[in-house]
Design an enzyme around this catalytic site. Structure first.
Site, mmCIF file in Angstrom:
data_model
loop_
_atom_site.group_PDB
_atom_site.id
_atom_site.type_symbol
_atom_site.label_atom_id
_atom_site.label_comp_id
_atom_site.label_asym_id
_atom_site.label_seq_id
_atom_site.Cartn_x
_atom_site.Cartn_y
_atom_site.Cartn_z
ATOM 1 N N GLY A 243 16.875 31.805 24.922
ATOM 2 C CA GLY A 243 16.673 32.161 23.522
ATOM 3 C C GLY A 243 16.010 31.036 22.755
ATOM 4 N N GLY A 471 22.086 31.342 29.483
ATOM 5 C CA GLY A 471 21.337 30.917 30.669
ATOM 6 C C GLY A 471 21.597 29.467 31.002
ATOM 7 N N THR A 472 22.492 28.860 30.233
ATOM 8 C CA THR A 472 22.660 27.409 30.310
ATOM 9 C C THR A 472 23.851 26.979 31.141
ATOM 10 O OG1 THR A 472 23.798 27.691 28.227
ATOM 11 C CG2 THR A 472 21.531 26.940 28.119
ATOM 12 N N GLY A 710 27.363 18.213 22.883
ATOM 13 C CA GLY A 710 26.406 19.221 23.324
ATOM 14 C C GLY A 710 25.264 18.617 24.109
ATOM 15 N N GLU A 713 19.931 20.615 23.392
ATOM 16 C CA GLU A 713 18.749 20.354 22.583
ATOM 17 C C GLU A 713 18.236 18.924 22.647
ATOM 18 O OE1 GLU A 713 20.990 22.523 19.411
ATOM 19 O OE2 GLU A 713 19.002 23.283 18.957
HETATM 20 MO MO1 MOS Z 1 19.385 26.196 19.240
HETATM 21 S S1 MOS Z 1 17.648 26.105 18.137
HETATM 22 O O1 MOS Z 1 20.501 25.889 17.990
HETATM 23 O O2 MOS Z 1 19.507 27.745 19.808
#
Ligand code: MOS
Length: 753
Positions: A243, A471-472, A710, A713
């Site tokens: 996504g 998918g992660t 996290g 990103e």
């Molecule tokens: Mo990420 S841009 O917070 O899916």
């Protein structure tokens, strides 16, 4: 509901550890590679119809008339919806916490504000019939020239987002100053899986199969906009083909599919085409950022200013917060970040992997590289000597910051010490080498989450939460958390997520899903085990009958006396069977923890450093990224295998950002002209170099008890400026406007050949 049976994972998991820190292969991999995983558009139901939207072919104007006469009588067509017959949608109450980036409902009025805006919806038996009829719908517009101009000019005064000290005085008094403007283009999310909705209405309630990174929010938005109680809306997202932020918030097609299903009383499938994905489901806004830095002659930053603009749509208030990481990344007493949106006739923008910080870091980290050159300092050295003691933005300590170690570790592994700073001076195999580096950072937060854990009489542990795996590796890390806390093997753990009937889970966004799940799962497991011990204590058939629960423990799936070895215990399944119980449940619930909410306590962020090698052949103007070393400080790594995969994917996406990705708009009609995977160039396997990912793995208990921050990103943050720094080192060309284009490099090519 996506329930994973682990039978076939027994063999593979035996070869790897299973708990926290184990490089366990994805537990959903067998379903995916065998084609059994059901993605949204894979669902089909008896009587299902297909819907295809009609998109506006102008970007600014009004619809005068829609002629459906030819389309309506075409084969297989059931209904054509326009603003005249779709009925009203409600708006989202923004103070309710529900989030949507395109707040204007579809077909709400006749005003066209961007190319591709939905103007009608054709519903037919088959996709081909609906597509043919959609093409036969005639729309008469009153059109005006759109403004899709890329260069931005502030229409309002720039809004100050953060300020400390006195930047103006410091800048004018400084020995060394820098003042450059950097731009990043519109980038369009291109996950492999297209956005889609499959909508069912049973006369009372909706079941909506969606491509969503946040099913709980999706339900709330659909409930509000469709005007039905939340308990009458069920959202299902079992698997997501990625996504990247584009599937975080609901989009108009979901409303269209749901409304059509309600009116026609038939299941409706609506798949958003790749071309439509360039205008109906968000993009990363373009940005234009003026950076001013000043420093002492020996490289101590004395001021930092970031003034940025980004485009937004006519009616929405999308954000691209470029100052996200500016205020705490380096120590600097005088700092100001100002930002302002500029309206364009372009579709609404949305979050895209590392929103705000990623374009922001392109500008600020590029400026740091340019400042190092001006100072005659190694760019690594400049960063090291501006490492702050505290977060000067929040004026609090850092929870766990190892940026200097990340940079030094990366430098060692990359061989940075061998770098000759002279442009074009390093060669290998007849190619010029360029070496560049940059730092990166990303926020670390938690959102509220709930989970239920069931210990079942069949010996399985089952975990339920309305989270989703985009998918992660969320299925896998959830299973690992349960395995770690219970000692129950992965093969006996069943993870059920992706359905809003389950206890509300976190969104998969902002790199927050894992950390948000940690406390809820931990509590659910503690409660389930306490229930189990209570059963062992009170059940007359139990070997532990009559013992106080304080004397009992649960280890490796067995109940045993604390004063005796776990191996002396009884498997929990036997205790449940003897007590004639199907299982015991534990419920866990945890609250949010955000950077803002805890502003008075501690600064929680992830950090990292990228070292990039490019190779440059001036004779043929060929440039490619040949090597990347990335060191990430993201707290405890629950699964290094899926973690590394995340970082590698983000780096490849960052190479695309640096070298390829840009959505171009036609100035005449506002159309994204490269709206397909042939013309919108992304990094492919052939563009992916050798990537060395290192995790520092310092648990950060400030965020959650496992110390996991996290990881989705941060890998793309800072990658593009490391690439352009390397490009400069190889070619002598400083690219301040992404992506790097062949035209930029031809200047160097002509010079050197
Ligand atoms: Mo990420 S841009 O917070 O899916």
């Amino acid at each position: 509901m996506a329930t994973l049976d682990q039978q076939e994972n027994r063999q593979q998991s035996a070869n790897f550890g299973e708990g926290i820190g184990a490089s366990l292969p994805r537990i959903d991999a067998p379903q995916k590679v065998s084609g059994r995983a059901m993605y949204t558009s894979d669902h089909r139901f008896p009587g299902m119809l297909t819907a295809v939207p009609v998109c506006a072919t102008i970007a600014n104007g009004v619809v005068r008339h829609i002629d459906v006469s030819a389309a309506k009588s075409m084969p297989g067509v059931h209904r054509i919806f326009t603003h005249e017959n779709i009925g009203n949608f409600f708006h989202v109450n923004s103070s309710s916490g529900a989030k949507i980036d395109e707040r204007r409902p579809p077909l709400d009025d006749t005003v066209i504000r961007y190319y591709g805006q939905y103007v009608a919806l054709v519903v037919a038996d088959r996709f081909e019939q609906a597509s043919a009829a959609a093409a036969a719908v005639r729309v008469d517009y009153l059109s005006e020239a759109p403004n899709v101009e890329k260069m931005l000019t502030a229409t309002d005064k720039l809004k100050t987002e953060t300020e400390r000290g006195d930047v103006d005085t410091a800048f004018s008094a400084a020995a060394i100053t820098l003042d450059h403007t950097y731009t990043t283009p519109v980038e369009t999310h291109n996950p492999i899986e297209l956005h889609a909705s499959v909508a069912l209405f049973d006369g009372n309630a909706f079941t909506l199969y969606e491509t969503s990174q946040a099913i709980v929010n999706h339900r709330e938005v659909m409930s509000q906009m469709l005007g039905v109680p939340a308990e009458n809306v069920r959202i299902i997202t079992e698997y997501l083909g990625s996504g990247f932020g584009g599937k975080l918030w609901p989009w108009s097609h979901s409303l269209l599919a749901a409304r059509a299903a309600r009116i026609l009383r038939r299941p409706i499938k609506l798949v958003v085409s790749r071309a439509m994905m360039f205008h109906n489901v968000g993009h990363r806004a373009n940005t234009q950022q003026r950076i001013r830095l000043s420093a002492t002659a020996n490289g101590k930053l004395t001021s930092l200013q970031q003034d940025y603009l980004f485009h937004i749509a006519q009616t929405e208030d999308g954000k691209e917060q470029c100052g996200e990481s500016t205020a705490y990344l380096y120590g600097c007493d005088n700092l100001r970040v100002r930002g302002s949106p500029v309206r364009r006739h372009i579709a609404p923008n949305t979050s895209m992997r590392g929103p705000g910080a990623v374009p922001g870091l392109f500008a600020t980290e590029s400026a740091m590289d340019e400042l190092a050159l001006q100072l005659g300092l190694d760019p690594l050295q400049l960063r090291l000597q501006n490492e702050p003691a505290i977060d000067q933005h929040m004026n609090v300590p850092f929870s766990s910051r190892h940026l200097s170690e990340a940079m030094q570790t990366g430098a060692d592994r990359f061989g940075w010490g061998r770098r000759n700073p002279a442009v074009g001076s390093m060669r290998q195999d007849g190619e010029i080498l360029g070496w560049g580096m940059a730092a990166c950072s990303w926020m670390a937060s938690r959102v509220a989450a709930q989970a239920t854990v069931t210990l079942s009489q069949d010996g399985s542990a089952r975990i339920f939460s309305a989270a989703q795996d985009i998918g992660t590796g969320t299925y896998t890390v959830i299973a690992q958390m349960v395995a770690d806390a219970t000692g129950i093997p992965i093969a006996k753990i069943v993870v059920t997520i992706g359905n809003t009937d389950l206890p509300p889970g976190p969104m998969s966004g902002g790199s927050m899903a894992t950390a948000s799940m940690v406390p809820a799962i931990a509590q659910a497991i503690r409660e389930a085990i306490a229930q189990m011990l209570a059963v062992a204590s009170v059940s007359p058939q139990s070997a532990f009958h009559g013992l106080q629960t304080e004397m009992l423990a649960f280890t490796a799936g067995r109940v045993h006396r604390k004063d005796q070895a776990p191996s002396s215990g009884v498997p929990f399944a036997e205790i449940l069977q003897a007590a004639k119980l199907s299982g015991v449940d534990g419920k866990g619930k945890s609250g949010a923890r955000s950077v803002d909410a805890d502003a008075n306590e501690i600064s929680i962020h992830s950090y990292g450093a990228h070292f990039v090698e490019v190779r440059w052949q001036p004779e043929i103007a060929r440039l490619y990224v040949s090597r990347v070393v990335t060191v990430i400080d993201a707290g405890r790594i629950i699964n290094p295998r899926t973690g590394r995969n995340q970082i590698e994917g983000a780096i490849v996406m960052g190479i695309g950002m640096a070298l390829f990705e840009e959505t171009h708009y036609d100035a005449h009609n506002g159309k994204p002209v490269n709206n397909n995977l042939a013309d919108y160039v992304m990094a492919t396997h052939a563009d992916s170099p050798e990537i060395d990912v290192v995790f520092l793995d310092y648990p950060d208990q400030a965020l959650d008890e496992l110390g996991a921050r996290g990881i989705g990103e941060i890998g793309i943050a800072g990658l593009a400026p490391a690439v352009t720094a390397a490009v400069y080192h190889a070619t002598g060309v400083r690219v301040r406007d992404l992506p790097v284009k062949i035209e930029d490099l031809l200047k160097a090519s002509c010079k050197s050949s």
